[in-house]
Design a protein around this motif. Sequence first.
Motif, mmCIF file in Angstrom:
data_model
loop_
_atom_site.group_PDB
_atom_site.id
_atom_site.type_symbol
_atom_site.label_atom_id
_atom_site.label_comp_id
_atom_site.label_asym_id
_atom_site.label_seq_id
_atom_site.Cartn_x
_atom_site.Cartn_y
_atom_site.Cartn_z
ATOM 1 N N ILE A 40 -6.246 16.120 -5.014
ATOM 2 C CA ILE A 40 -5.358 16.389 -3.887
ATOM 3 C C ILE A 40 -6.072 17.392 -2.991
ATOM 4 C CG2 ILE A 40 -3.129 17.337 -3.184
ATOM 5 C CD1 ILE A 40 -2.023 16.370 -5.890
ATOM 6 N N PRO A 41 -6.200 17.083 -1.698
ATOM 7 C CA PRO A 41 -6.925 17.983 -0.793
ATOM 8 C C PRO A 41 -6.287 19.364 -0.702
ATOM 9 C CG PRO A 41 -6.457 15.875 0.277
ATOM 10 C CD PRO A 41 -5.709 15.888 -1.019
ATOM 11 N N LYS A 42 -7.144 20.391 -0.625
ATOM 12 C CA LYS A 42 -6.687 21.759 -0.382
ATOM 13 C C LYS A 42 -6.878 22.025 1.107
ATOM 14 C CE LYS A 42 -8.399 23.480 -4.804
ATOM 15 N NZ LYS A 42 -9.360 24.413 -5.425
ATOM 16 N N THR A 43 -5.820 22.361 1.789
ATOM 17 C CA THR A 43 -5.884 22.601 3.225
ATOM 18 C C THR A 43 -6.467 23.973 3.511
ATOM 19 O OG1 THR A 43 -3.924 21.238 3.488
ATOM 20 C CG2 THR A 43 -4.544 22.586 5.340
ATOM 21 N N LEU A 72 -3.222 14.234 7.950
ATOM 22 C CA LEU A 72 -3.291 14.898 6.651
ATOM 23 C C LEU A 72 -1.888 15.053 6.074
ATOM 24 C CD1 LEU A 72 -5.028 16.248 4.484
ATOM 25 C CD2 LEU A 72 -4.813 18.386 5.756
ATOM 26 N N HIS A 73 -0.921 15.401 6.917
ATOM 27 C CA HIS A 73 0.464 15.525 6.464
ATOM 28 C C HIS A 73 0.966 14.188 5.926
ATOM 29 C CE1 HIS A 73 4.885 15.568 7.051
ATOM 30 N NE2 HIS A 73 4.748 16.738 6.464
ATOM 31 N N SER A 74 0.612 13.091 6.597
ATOM 32 C CA SER A 74 1.003 11.756 6.124
ATOM 33 C C SER A 74 0.411 11.470 4.748
ATOM 34 C CB SER A 74 0.543 10.686 7.110
ATOM 35 O OG SER A 74 1.184 10.836 8.345
ATOM 36 N N LYS A 75 -0.826 11.887 4.549
ATOM 37 C CA LYS A 75 -1.459 11.685 3.246
ATOM 38 C C LYS A 75 -0.748 12.509 2.168
ATOM 39 C CE LYS A 75 -5.876 10.322 5.075
ATOM 40 N NZ LYS A 75 -5.542 8.930 5.020
ATOM 41 N N PHE A 76 -0.355 13.743 2.503
ATOM 42 C CA PHE A 76 0.391 14.560 1.548
ATOM 43 C C PHE A 76 1.742 13.927 1.221
ATOM 44 C CE2 PHE A 76 -2.158 18.458 2.862
ATOM 45 C CZ PHE A 76 -2.817 18.548 1.650
ATOM 46 N N GLN A 78 2.396 10.752 1.247
ATOM 47 C CA GLN A 78 2.095 9.598 0.396
ATOM 48 C C GLN A 78 1.848 10.063 -1.043
ATOM 49 O OE1 GLN A 78 -1.401 7.437 1.602
ATOM 50 N NE2 GLN A 78 -0.986 5.732 0.236
ATOM 51 N N ILE A 79 1.099 11.126 -1.208
ATOM 52 C CA ILE A 79 0.848 11.677 -2.546
ATOM 53 C C ILE A 79 2.163 12.126 -3.172
ATOM 54 C CG2 ILE A 79 -0.220 13.592 -3.798
ATOM 55 C CD1 ILE A 79 -2.559 13.411 -1.734
ATOM 56 N N GLU A 80 3.016 12.792 -2.378
ATOM 57 C CA GLU A 80 4.318 13.236 -2.875
ATOM 58 C C GLU A 80 5.155 12.049 -3.340
ATOM 59 O OE1 GLU A 80 8.035 15.994 -1.357
ATOM 60 O OE2 GLU A 80 7.024 14.723 0.111
ATOM 61 N N GLU A 85 7.533 8.924 -7.769
ATOM 62 C CA GLU A 85 7.708 7.669 -8.493
ATOM 63 C C GLU A 85 7.255 7.799 -9.948
ATOM 64 O OE1 GLU A 85 5.626 4.738 -6.193
ATOM 65 O OE2 GLU A 85 7.083 4.838 -4.549
ATOM 66 N N LYS A 86 6.119 8.470 -10.170
ATOM 67 C CA LYS A 86 5.636 8.682 -11.543
ATOM 68 C C LYS A 86 6.639 9.506 -12.345
ATOM 69 C CE LYS A 86 0.649 8.536 -10.791
ATOM 70 N NZ LYS A 86 -0.597 9.310 -10.840
ATOM 71 N N LYS A 87 7.179 10.544 -11.723
ATOM 72 C CA LYS A 87 8.147 11.403 -12.409
ATOM 73 C C LYS A 87 9.386 10.606 -12.786
ATOM 74 C CE LYS A 87 10.961 15.533 -11.791
ATOM 75 N NZ LYS A 87 11.387 16.585 -10.852
#
Length: 118
Positions: A40-43, A72-76, A78-80, A85-87
């Motif tokens: 996960i990218p560190k800003t 970048l916010h969109s990518k975050f 998507q990761i969220e 979903e995994k949780k």
Amino acid sequence: LKMAEITSSIATAEASNDNEAPVANISLQNIIDGTNERSIPKTKFIDDIDMFSGSFDPPASPELLIGAYSDLHSKFKQIEQQLTEKKAHREKSIPEIEKSIKLVRHLMQKKEEGDSAI
């Protein structure tokens, strides 16, 4: 989401004709500070926006920086979504895992008691 998928260029560097000023090329690598162990990218923390935008050749416009950080916010987001979903999937499997543990404990107790039915 793999870092290789994220490293695509966010803005293009080419101007469409000679009359327009050149546009700075901002890639994800310019606005992040590496990644954590889960890719996960560190800003980067930006103290001085003028100095940061001036660090590009040519200097980056506010619109370009806003666009890069919006991507970048969109990518975050998507990761969220993926982590949410995994949780949810893992939480749904907890009752089945608890039933399996209970069954194993029951079988171990029967074995210790010497029950030949096992």
